[in-house]
Structure formats: structure tokens, C-alpha cells
Design a protein around this motif. Structure first.
Motif, short mmCIF file in Angstrom:
data_model
loop_
_atom_site.label_atom_id
_atom_site.label_comp_id
_atom_site.label_asym_id
_atom_site.label_seq_id
_atom_site.Cartn_x
_atom_site.Cartn_y
_atom_site.Cartn_z
N GLY A 218 0.94 -1.20 0.13
CA GLY A 218 0.02 -0.11 -0.05
C GLY A 218 0.83 1.31 -0.07
O GLY A 218 0.58 2.02 -1.01
N ILE A 219 1.57 1.30 1.11
CA ILE A 219 2.47 2.51 1.06
C ILE A 219 4.08 2.05 1.79
O ILE A 219 4.18 1.20 2.45
CB ILE A 219 2.06 3.41 2.37
CG1 ILE A 219 0.46 4.18 2.23
CG2 ILE A 219 3.14 4.76 2.46
CD1 ILE A 219 0.09 4.67 3.47
N PHE A 220 4.91 2.63 0.83
CA PHE A 220 6.28 2.64 1.04
C PHE A 220 6.86 3.84 1.63
O PHE A 220 6.89 5.07 0.72
CB PHE A 220 7.27 1.90 -0.11
CG PHE A 220 8.48 1.88 0.16
CD1 PHE A 220 9.08 0.64 0.84
CD2 PHE A 220 9.71 2.94 0.48
CE1 PHE A 220 10.37 0.29 1.12
CE2 PHE A 220 10.87 2.50 0.56
CZ PHE A 220 11.27 1.35 1.07
N ASN A 221 7.10 3.99 2.91
CA ASN A 221 7.31 5.30 3.51
C ASN A 221 8.94 5.20 3.71
O ASN A 221 9.37 4.27 4.60
CB ASN A 221 6.79 5.55 4.80
CG ASN A 221 5.90 6.66 4.85
OD1 ASN A 221 6.18 7.66 4.33
ND2 ASN A 221 5.02 6.82 5.83
N MET A 222 9.67 6.25 3.09
CA MET A 222 11.13 6.28 3.52
C MET A 222 11.63 7.64 3.98
O MET A 222 11.36 8.62 3.25
CB MET A 222 12.07 5.77 2.30
CG MET A 222 13.39 5.65 2.40
SD MET A 222 14.38 5.35 0.79
CE MET A 222 14.01 3.47 0.88
N ASN A 223 12.33 7.63 5.07
CA ASN A 223 12.80 8.84 5.53
C ASN A 223 11.69 9.99 5.77
O ASN A 223 12.07 11.31 5.12
CB ASN A 223 14.02 9.31 4.55
CG ASN A 223 15.12 8.63 4.46
OD1 ASN A 223 15.51 7.81 5.32
ND2 ASN A 223 15.50 8.47 3.17
N ASN A 224 10.66 9.55 6.17
CA ASN A 224 9.50 10.68 6.18
C ASN A 224 9.07 10.92 7.89
O ASN A 224 9.46 10.16 8.56
CB ASN A 224 8.39 10.06 5.41
CG ASN A 224 8.79 9.98 4.09
OD1 ASN A 224 8.48 10.97 3.23
ND2 ASN A 224 8.45 8.67 3.33
N ILE A 225 8.38 11.85 7.91
CA ILE A 225 7.58 12.27 9.05
C ILE A 225 6.11 12.09 8.57
O ILE A 225 5.66 12.94 7.77
CB ILE A 225 7.79 13.56 9.53
CG1 ILE A 225 9.53 13.73 10.13
CG2 ILE A 225 6.95 13.94 10.99
CD1 ILE A 225 9.76 15.11 10.50
N SER A 226 5.27 11.19 9.09
CA SER A 226 4.08 11.11 8.52
C SER A 226 3.27 10.87 9.83
O SER A 226 3.48 10.00 10.69
CB SER A 226 4.06 9.67 7.68
OG SER A 226 4.64 9.86 6.53
N ILE A 227 1.91 10.97 9.44
CA ILE A 227 0.71 10.73 10.48
C ILE A 227 -0.33 10.16 9.54
O ILE A 227 -0.72 10.62 8.52
CB ILE A 227 0.25 12.16 11.30
CG1 ILE A 227 1.26 13.01 11.95
CG2 ILE A 227 -1.16 11.84 11.95
CD1 ILE A 227 0.71 14.21 12.66
N GLY A 251 0.77 -4.15 3.88
CA GLY A 251 -0.07 -3.13 3.68
C GLY A 251 0.78 -1.74 3.79
O GLY A 251 0.71 -0.87 2.98
N ALA A 252 1.89 -1.54 4.46
CA ALA A 252 2.60 -0.68 4.71
C ALA A 252 4.06 -0.89 5.16
O ALA A 252 4.09 -1.74 5.97
CB ALA A 252 1.96 0.57 5.61
#
Length: 265
Positions: A218-227, A251-252
Motif C-alpha cells: 500500500g505505502i512505502f514510507n522512507m525517511n519521512n515524518i508521517s501521520i 499493507g505499509a
């Protein structure tokens, strides 16, 4: 420049749809369909088959982006839209069947529908379905596919009340030293990206190679600030085949991130 476009269609163009720099742009109820870009130059950058905007403030509302394609052997960015150094409001719009197809060269695909870099953005009440990244080769040393619906780099913004369904990122390079597929739907990188009340259904990543990595269906989050607030993940998946394989986060997947999850599953 200030430009308003209302109820207009850009269909079956060759060489892309609209290119704008240092402009204020509004698009209402427009159809951007079946535009096509092609390159057979090995290291050429090809981007934004529908729209390419730089240093612009853009509002897009009630628009339909469908069947826009980039076919290349180089670097491809944004099957439908590329935004760079811009401010974007993208509202009540749909992105269907947009494709980046890359083979037998320097294979790197970023954002099957939307590519955002060095920008601020709000994506609100939009649907992303059946957008695809295809990286394939029997000769290249590595191939990469990032974010079948959207790839976001060095940017800040929010994605609210959006549906991501049946998007697909594929890297199929059997002789490749590294075959990578990250983000079946969205891949934010070095960004501040918040997700609110979004739904991710049946998005997937596939990688095949000597070393194959497929992460974040679903989501690949790299080096992020996420809510991530009140988001739903259902039947997203990752697959890796070949020699040394890695497949994580159906999923993520989060890497080197600061992430807050609230009422999401």
C-alpha cells in the motif's frame, strides 16, 4: 501568467498534454486521456504525459486522468502529472490506467499517475485505480519501480479521503543485480506526508531478479515524518522471486521514519 481551463479535453496527444512554468493555473472538470510519450534514448528523462508544471500554483478539481502512458528506456516520472517546485491542490479527481513502461535501458520508474518533487500539496477526495509501473529487461544491471499511483520526493503535504485500488508496481529484470519495487500505491521519500481517512485496497508490488526487493504493497514510507489517521488497508500484497529475495509490508512499510498511526488498520 494566470490561466483558467474549464470543461476541456486533452485526448490522444503525442508528446504530452500541457507544459507550464511560473504560472497560476486552474483546471475544472477536464479530461486528460490517452496522451503518450516515447523515448528510445538510454539516459533520457521523460515525464508528465498529461501535465508538466514547474514553479507554478495549480488547482485541479473534478478532472479525469485516464490511459496516459510513457514508454521509455531511460528515466520516467509521472504517467499523468509531474509537479516540481510548485504548489498543488488536487481535488475530486480520478486517475485510472496511467502507465510507466520502461525496458532494456537505465530502468527507473517514479509515480505511475502522479510525481511530486520539491513542492507543497493537498490531495483531497481523489481516486487512484489500475495505475501501473512496468520495469522489464534481460540485460540491464538494475531496475526500479517506485509508487504505482504516486511518488513524492522532498515535499510536504497531505492526502485526505482518497481511494487507492488495484495499483501495481513491477520490476521484472531476471539478469539484474538489483530489481526493486517499492510502493504498490504511494511512495513518499524524504517528505512530510500525512494520510487521513484513506483506503488502500488490492495494491501490490512485484520484483524478480538476482536480488529482488518488493516492499510496501500500500505505502512505502522512507525517511519521512508521517501521520496516518483512520486509514484502511485491505488485501495489499508484495511478491519477490529470483535469487536473494526480500518482501515486506504488504499493507505499509516504514524505513527511517517518524510515523504516528491513529485508528488505522
Amino acid at each position: 501568467n494566470s490561466i483558467n481551463v474549464d470543461s476541456t479535453s486533452l485526448i490522444s496527444g503525442r508528446g504530452g498534454g500541457v507544459l507550464a512554468t511560473i504560472s497560476n493555473l486552474t483546471f475544472f472538470f477536464c479530461n486528460i486521456e490517452n496522451n503518450y510519450m516515447h523515448s528510445n534514448v538510454n539516459d533520457e528523462v521523460v515525464d508528465g504525459s498529461g501535465f508538466r508544471f514547474s514553479e507554478s500554483y495549480t488547482i485541479i478539481e473534478g478532472c479525469k486522468f485516464k490511459g496516459n502512458v510513457i514508454d521509455s528506456v531511460g528515466f520516467t516520472y509521472g504517467g499523468a502529472i509531474k509537479f516540481q517546485l510548485s504548489e498543488l491542490e488536487l481535488v475530486n479527481s480520478s486517475f485510472d490506467d496511467n502507465i510507466l513502461n520502461n525496458g532494456n535501458g537505465l530502468i527507473q520508474n517514479y509515480g505511475g499517475a502522479v510525481f511530486i518533487i520539491l513542492s507543497t500539496y493537498i490531495i483531497q477526495s481523489c481516486n487512484f485505480s489500475n495505475n501501473k509501473l512496468f520495469s522489464s529487461s534481460s540485460t540491464t544491471s538494475n531496475c526500479r519501480s517506485y509508487g504505482a499511483a504516486s511518488y513524492i520526493q522532498n515535499s510536504r503535504g497531505s492526502i485526505n479521503n482518497c481511494l487507492f485500488m488495484n495499483n501495481y508496481a513491477s520490476s521484472d529484470c531476471t539478469s539484474s543485480v538489483l530489481s526493486v519495487s517499492y510502493g504498490g500505491a504511494v511512495h513518499p521519500n524524504d517528505s512530510n506526508t500525512n494520510f487521513n481517512e484513506c483506503t488502500f485496497i488490492n495494491n501490490s508490488c512485484y520484483a524478480n531478479g538476482k536480488k529482488a526487493e518488493s516492499d510496501g504493497g500500500g505505502i512505502f514510507n522512507m525517511n519521512n515524518i508521517s501521520i496516518i489517521i483512520k486509514c484502511t488497508f485491505n488485501k495489499n500484497s508484495v511478491y519477490s522471486y529470483g535469487g536473494e529475495t526480500n518482501a515486506m509490508g504488504g499493507g505499509a512499510f516504514m524505513q527511517s521514519c517518524s510515523v504516528t498511526l491513529d485508528d488505522s488498520f
